[in-house]
Design a protein around this motif. Sequence first.
Motif, short mmCIF file in Angstrom:
data_model
loop_
_atom_site.label_atom_id
_atom_site.label_comp_id
_atom_site.label_asym_id
_atom_site.label_seq_id
_atom_site.Cartn_x
_atom_site.Cartn_y
_atom_site.Cartn_z
N ALA A 189 -28.67 63.51 -37.65
CA ALA A 189 -28.37 62.21 -38.28
C ALA A 189 -27.85 62.42 -39.71
CB ALA A 189 -29.60 61.31 -38.28
N PRO A 190 -26.67 63.05 -39.86
CA PRO A 190 -26.19 63.44 -41.18
C PRO A 190 -26.00 62.28 -42.15
CG PRO A 190 -24.44 63.64 -39.55
CD PRO A 190 -25.71 63.43 -38.80
N ALA A 191 -25.67 61.10 -41.64
CA ALA A 191 -25.49 59.96 -42.54
C ALA A 191 -26.79 59.61 -43.25
CB ALA A 191 -24.96 58.75 -41.77
N GLY A 192 -27.92 59.88 -42.61
CA GLY A 192 -29.20 59.61 -43.24
C GLY A 192 -29.63 60.66 -44.23
N ARG A 193 -29.04 61.86 -44.14
CA ARG A 193 -29.40 62.94 -45.05
C ARG A 193 -28.48 63.02 -46.26
NH1 ARG A 193 -31.86 68.15 -41.97
NH2 ARG A 193 -32.93 67.06 -40.27
N ALA A 194 -27.27 62.49 -46.11
CA ALA A 194 -26.29 62.59 -47.19
C ALA A 194 -26.61 61.61 -48.31
CB ALA A 194 -24.90 62.31 -46.63
N ASP A 195 -26.18 61.96 -49.52
CA ASP A 195 -26.29 61.05 -50.66
C ASP A 195 -25.16 60.02 -50.65
OD1 ASP A 195 -28.51 62.41 -52.21
OD2 ASP A 195 -27.09 64.06 -51.98
N VAL A 196 -24.02 60.41 -50.10
CA VAL A 196 -22.84 59.55 -50.01
C VAL A 196 -22.23 59.72 -48.64
CG1 VAL A 196 -20.51 59.14 -50.90
CG2 VAL A 196 -22.35 59.66 -52.49
N VAL A 197 -21.89 58.62 -48.00
CA VAL A 197 -21.20 58.67 -46.71
C VAL A 197 -19.82 58.05 -46.89
CG1 VAL A 197 -21.25 57.97 -44.28
CG2 VAL A 197 -23.40 58.48 -45.47
N VAL A 198 -18.82 58.75 -46.39
CA VAL A 198 -17.44 58.28 -46.46
C VAL A 198 -16.94 58.06 -45.04
CG1 VAL A 198 -15.10 58.77 -47.27
CG2 VAL A 198 -17.08 59.61 -48.57
N ARG A 199 -16.54 56.86 -44.75
CA ARG A 199 -15.95 56.58 -43.44
C ARG A 199 -14.49 56.99 -43.49
NH1 ARG A 199 -16.32 50.58 -41.81
NH2 ARG A 199 -14.48 50.46 -43.15
N ALA A 200 -14.12 57.94 -42.62
CA ALA A 200 -12.80 58.54 -42.70
C ALA A 200 -12.00 58.35 -41.41
CB ALA A 200 -12.93 60.03 -43.01
N ASP A 201 -12.28 57.28 -40.67
CA ASP A 201 -11.55 57.05 -39.42
C ASP A 201 -10.05 56.98 -39.66
OD1 ASP A 201 -14.00 56.97 -38.25
OD2 ASP A 201 -13.87 54.93 -37.49
N ASP A 202 -9.64 56.26 -40.71
CA ASP A 202 -8.24 56.20 -41.12
C ASP A 202 -8.09 57.12 -42.33
OD1 ASP A 202 -5.75 55.67 -42.22
OD2 ASP A 202 -5.86 53.51 -41.81
N HIS A 204 -5.91 57.59 -44.39
CA HIS A 204 -5.20 57.02 -45.54
C HIS A 204 -5.98 55.88 -46.19
CE1 HIS A 204 -1.78 59.44 -44.44
NE2 HIS A 204 -1.77 58.91 -43.23
N HIS A 205 -7.03 55.41 -45.53
CA HIS A 205 -7.81 54.28 -46.06
C HIS A 205 -9.30 54.56 -45.89
CE1 HIS A 205 -3.83 52.50 -45.10
NE2 HIS A 205 -4.02 51.89 -46.26
N PRO A 206 -9.85 55.48 -46.65
CA PRO A 206 -11.29 55.74 -46.54
C PRO A 206 -12.11 54.60 -47.13
CG PRO A 206 -10.37 56.96 -48.38
CD PRO A 206 -9.20 56.32 -47.68
N ALA A 207 -13.38 54.61 -46.79
CA ALA A 207 -14.34 53.66 -47.38
C ALA A 207 -15.64 54.42 -47.57
CB ALA A 207 -14.54 52.45 -46.46
N TRP A 208 -16.45 53.96 -48.52
CA TRP A 208 -17.67 54.72 -48.81
C TRP A 208 -18.85 53.81 -49.06
CZ3 TRP A 208 -18.98 56.86 -54.22
CH2 TRP A 208 -18.60 55.97 -55.22
N THR A 209 -20.03 54.41 -49.08
CA THR A 209 -21.26 53.65 -49.26
C THR A 209 -21.60 53.44 -50.72
OG1 THR A 209 -22.50 55.73 -49.11
CG2 THR A 209 -22.27 54.42 -47.09
N GLY A 210 -20.85 54.04 -51.63
CA GLY A 210 -21.21 53.99 -53.04
C GLY A 210 -22.22 55.08 -53.36
N LEU A 211 -22.64 55.13 -54.60
CA LEU A 211 -23.54 56.18 -55.07
C LEU A 211 -25.00 55.79 -54.87
CD1 LEU A 211 -21.56 56.99 -58.27
CD2 LEU A 211 -21.98 58.59 -56.40
N GLY A 212 -25.82 56.79 -54.65
CA GLY A 212 -27.24 56.53 -54.42
C GLY A 212 -27.49 56.32 -52.95
N ARG A 213 -28.69 56.66 -52.54
CA ARG A 213 -29.05 56.49 -51.13
C ARG A 213 -29.15 55.01 -50.80
NH1 ARG A 213 -30.33 61.08 -48.63
NH2 ARG A 213 -30.70 62.92 -49.91
#
Length: 217
Positions: A189-202, A204-213
């Motif tokens: 479950a890497p999204a739960g272990r990471a400090d930041v998750v970046v959605r990289a499906d596209d 050219h247009h990434p999106a992220w969870t912001g800083l902090g868990r």
Amino acid sequence: MHYEPVTWERLARALATHADGLEPADGGSWLRIGVDGAPAARPEDAARHLAEALRARGRPVLTVSTGGFLRPASLRYEYGKEDPDSYADSWFDTGALWREVFRPLEPGGSGRVLPDLWNPATDRATRSPYQVLPEGGALILHGPLLLGHWFPFELGIHLRLSPGALRRRTEESERWTLPAFARYEDEVAPAGRADVVVRADDPHHPAWTGLGRQDRD
């Protein structure tokens, strides 16, 4: 999980600013950053952007790819050349990463990091010289399946691909690895272990969870 649109450059600047405020968890002199993602997510590109942003802030940086720490072919292919469990469990020499990359950056360490160990094309040792990362510098390790080994990252970044995007963006000759990434999602479950998750499906247009868990439900 809530994502906000971002560019790779703005993401790198925000992460570099955040990293400047971090202290090594073990009291040492070096920051350790992980950029985790399947090859289809191109973690090397995200690592490069982040390295450039950190250097622009005056911090020495050394980037290391797990692709330089593959085990010899005789071990990788023990159960065949397309075995997803072998890819997940025994392709990458995590022991060498601990020994040659992380231990030199522990408190009192030399800072002498081996940037790569094995060339899979020749199936021989690379014989690359050690590189000294000055105190106060940052190591960026990038590659797949990083967050299940308890590497001591002060900042862990996970590049997330949906199953559909992962399949589309993985070369057909490499799709045999897809079950390994499905296992990684289920077991680590890497999204739960990471400090930041970046959605990289596209790409050219990434999106992220912001800083902090974040709350990740």
